[in-house]
Design a protein around this motif. Structure first.
Motif, PDB file in Angstrom:
ATOM      1  N   ASP A  34      30.131 107.957 -47.314  1.00 18.08           N
ATOM      2  CA  ASP A  34      29.190 108.030 -48.734  1.00 18.08           C
ATOM      3  C   ASP A  34      28.024 107.405 -48.185  1.00 18.08           C
ATOM      4  OD1 ASP A  34      29.797 105.242 -49.024  1.00 18.08           O
ATOM      5  OD2 ASP A  34      30.424 105.353 -51.246  1.00 18.08           O
ATOM      6  N   GLY A  35      27.832 106.603 -47.027  1.00 16.81           N
ATOM      7  CA  GLY A  35      26.551 106.047 -46.681  1.00 16.81           C
ATOM      8  C   GLY A  35      26.223 104.542 -47.077  1.00 16.81           C
ATOM      9  N   ILE A  36      27.317 104.170 -47.798  1.00 16.53           N
ATOM     10  CA  ILE A  36      27.128 102.766 -48.256  1.00 16.53           C
ATOM     11  C   ILE A  36      28.537 101.886 -47.639  1.00 16.53           C
ATOM     12  CG2 ILE A  36      27.521 101.277 -50.422  1.00 16.53           C
ATOM     13  CD1 ILE A  36      26.507 103.462 -52.059  1.00 16.53           C
ATOM     14  N   TRP A 448      22.359 104.426 -46.947  1.00 19.04           N
ATOM     15  CA  TRP A 448      21.467 104.270 -48.237  1.00 19.04           C
ATOM     16  C   TRP A 448      20.373 103.702 -47.742  1.00 19.04           C
ATOM     17  CZ3 TRP A 448      19.696  99.422 -49.571  1.00 19.04           C
ATOM     18  CH2 TRP A 448      20.296  98.142 -49.194  1.00 19.04           C
ATOM     19  N   ILE A 449      20.026 103.084 -46.514  1.00 20.41           N
ATOM     20  CA  ILE A 449      18.527 102.811 -46.146  1.00 20.41           C
ATOM     21  C   ILE A 449      18.708 103.058 -44.564  1.00 20.41           C
ATOM     22  CG2 ILE A 449      19.612 100.199 -45.351  1.00 20.41           C
ATOM     23  CD1 ILE A 449      16.725  99.152 -46.188  1.00 20.41           C
ATOM     24  N   SER A 450      17.476 103.318 -43.989  1.00 20.97           N
ATOM     25  CA  SER A 450      17.441 103.904 -42.704  1.00 20.97           C
ATOM     26  C   SER A 450      17.879 103.006 -41.481  1.00 20.97           C
ATOM     27  CB  SER A 450      15.994 104.337 -42.232  1.00 20.97           C
ATOM     28  OG  SER A 450      15.431 105.056 -42.922  1.00 20.97           O
ATOM     29  N   VAL A 451      18.774 103.452 -40.673  1.00 20.70           N
ATOM     30  CA  VAL A 451      19.280 102.778 -39.575  1.00 20.70           C
ATOM     31  C   VAL A 451      17.967 102.006 -38.695  1.00 20.70           C
ATOM     32  CG1 VAL A 451      20.812 102.615 -37.372  1.00 20.70           C
ATOM     33  CG2 VAL A 451      21.482 103.714 -39.546  1.00 20.70           C
ATOM     34  N   ASN A 452      17.966 101.107 -37.984  1.00 17.32           N
ATOM     35  CA  ASN A 452      16.950 100.863 -37.030  1.00 17.32           C
ATOM     36  C   ASN A 452      17.013 101.740 -35.951  1.00 17.32           C
ATOM     37  OD1 ASN A 452      15.053  99.214 -35.033  1.00 17.32           O
ATOM     38  ND2 ASN A 452      15.645  97.448 -36.283  1.00 17.32           N
TER      39      ASN A 452
END
Length: 561
Positions: A34-36, A448-452
């Protein structure tokens, strides 16, 4: 000289030789796509942390929360946030940690709750509600807020509530109303909840902004420092009853269990720290202080592009080492979920020097006296994200500050974005970089937030395959702390304190002396500290040395007996 044999019972002060690893659950590992990140994701990676060698995991909040401040706004202290899983998942996770000899520290957030907590929903119903005094309510003053205080996340620290025509205090977001610790019923609720978690097997607490639970009863206006709001910190930090409350907590909860406790203490001084973390054990084991983090503060507080000056940082770190010696215990950290990445801030994250400087700053910290903290990804040298647009950011503090400073004209959008690249909390919150597959192996979904973007080069899989990686260097540092009593108990003494380039110190215990030197620059510098062919080199980040000098970002640790 072993201070702890595997399988033997630890002493009451087991935490003194422990190394703590902080997990930010939302960004560690996602097990369900789920991205989290979630609890099962943590459980799946416990063997990785066992291999690293850490003793304790500190888990950022996993309680039920509407997630206004990524879980630091709690609506139920005895339930799990749906994003992270279930209580059954928690029970399985702690069981698997304990099987591996790893202890669990929970984040305790009791300066404030969520405005969706049952207590607050009741509190705002009427002035005579039984829960009214669970929070801090004040009448308007001259038709305005009770004080000019600015909240830590921007705007006023007071929120007007139409129902009763009064303001409630929120030192952080308006969805994080401050609890009223003067009310014994609040303390009873908190201590009951803490006991419940201890009985479930939790091994300690990291206490969020615990120095703020007692406010100045006069509620005076604060000095305007940022051009927008009054500074509330002198009136909400280290208040008149804070030590009384913590001593009560200790008597009623902490002393009944074998725990590790650390208080996050904004505004703390060394004198106050001796009370919070005194060696008689009447309050907490140790505190987090922020003085070394504040060495870059400027006109607008933390919002600056300044790089830390080693001399300023060293002066603060050495002061805490010397002034707490024999009186209180230190906690040691370069970064956490509220700070930018350690190697980007205190080291050099360029491709040429990232790994070598990451090893250097790690050595500098782990050889000091106190309990070292490693923030997830630090052990592989993860860097700041350097996001290019405000739309990339997720942190309420960053978004609010950007809006407030650009709309007021105090900074341009470009200036504020440059500040965020350096100092935003989201730099630490990008997903853990497990491998070079899509989304760094963090999730099969959309994170949920972009990967570096540098995850294809910097990831745990690559680190585990490289014997000279930052990971194995941290593993050795942890092993040395477990092995040598001088690293845990040795008396600290600063060396070369006028040097602009080298952070050096010694630790002494009985006939043993440990000499540590760290070059914080990208140039070779003269260093005459070491007697060639004498002593035992415990760790270094270079294969070969230059006599009488330290190479760029070089560190050496020599033990003399």
């Amino acid at each position: 000289m072993s201070i702890r044999e595997e399988g033997t019972k630890m002493s009451k002060a087991w935490w003194k030789s422990s190394v703590i690893y902080q997990i930010y659950p939302r960004s560690f590992a996602d097990s369900n796509g789920d991205g989290i990140g979630d609890l099962n994701g943590i459980t799946e990676h416990l063997d990785y942390l066992k291999k690293l060698g850490v003793d304790v995991i500190w888990l950022s909040p996993i309680y039920k929360s509407p997630n206004d401040d990524n879980g630091y706004d709690i609506s139920d202290y005895q339930d799990i946030m749906t994003d992270f899983g279930t209580m059954e998942d928690f029970d399985r996770m702690i069981t698997e940690m304990h099987k591996r000899g790893i202890k669990l520290v929970m984040d305790l957030v009791v300066n404030h709750s969520s405005d969706e907590h049952r207590w607050f929903l009741e509190s705002k119903k009427s002035k005579d509600n039984p829960y009214r005094d669970y929070y801090i309510w004040k009448d308007p003053k001259d038709g305005k807020e009770p004080t000019n205080w600015g909240a830590c996340f921007g705007g006023s620290a007071w929120q007007f509530d139409e129902t009763t025509g009064m303001y409630y205090l929120h030192c952080f977001s308006k969805k994080q109303p401050d609890l009223n610790w003067e009310n014994p019923a609040v303390r009873d609720e908190v201590f009951r909840m803490m006991t419940w978690w201890c009985e479930k097997g939790v091994d300690g607490f990291r206490m969020d902004v615990i120095s703020m639970i007692s406010k100045d009863p006069a509620y005076p206006d604060g000095e305007i420092k940022d051009g927008l709001h009054g500074d509330m910190s002198p009136y909400v930090c280290n208040g008149p009853h804070v030590h009384e409350y913590l001593q009560e907590m200790n008597k009623r909860v902490l002393s009944r269990f074998d725990l590790i406790t650390v208080g996050e203490t904004p505004g703390v001084t060394t004198e106050e720290a001796k009370k919070y973390a005194n060696l008689d054990g009447s309050e907490l084991n140790m505190v987090f202080q922020f003085e070394h983090m504040g060495t870059t503060d400027g006109k607008y507080g933390k919002w600056t592009t300044r790089k830390p000056e080693m001399k300023k940082v060293r002066a603060v770190m050495n002061k805490w080492q010397t002034e707490l010696e024999g009186k209180a215990w230190n906690s040691l950290y370069w970064d956490n979920h509220d700070q930018p990445r350690a190697v980007s801030r205190f080291g050099d994250d360029s491709p040429m020097y990232r790994e070598i400087s990451a090893k250097m700053i790690a050595t500098c910290l782990h050889m000091l006296k106190g309990s070292p903290y490693i923030y997830q990804g630090e052990e592989i040298g993860m860097t700041n994200a350097y996001f290019k647009s405000i739309s990339d950011y997720r942190d309420i503090e960053a978004i609010n500050a950007y809006k407030e400073y650009t709309e007021s004209g105090l900074m341009t959008e470009e200036e504020m974005l440059n500040c965020l690249k350096m100092i935003s909390r989201d730099n630490a919150r990008t997903p853990m970089q497990w491998d070079d597959s899509a989304n760094a192996g963090f999730t099969t979904g959309t994170p949920w937030i972009s990967v570096n973007k540098n995850y294809t080069q910097i990831n745990a899989k690559a680190a585990l395959e490289d014997k000279d990686s930052v990971f194995y260097y941290y593993q050795k540092l942890i092993r040395l702390r477990h092995q040598y009593e001088v690293i845990v108990e040795g008396v600290f003494h600063g060396l070369l304190e006028d040097n602009d380039d080298i952070y050096a110190y010694e630790r002494t215990l009985g006939n043993e002396k440990l000499v540590v030197a760290c070059n914080f620059t990208n140039k070779e510098v003269s260093c005459e500290l070491f007697e060639e062919n004498e002593g035992e080199e415990l760790i270094t980040n270079y294969k070969n040395h230059v006599a009488g000098a330290l190479q760029p970002y070089e560190t050496r640790v020599i033990l003399y007996k």
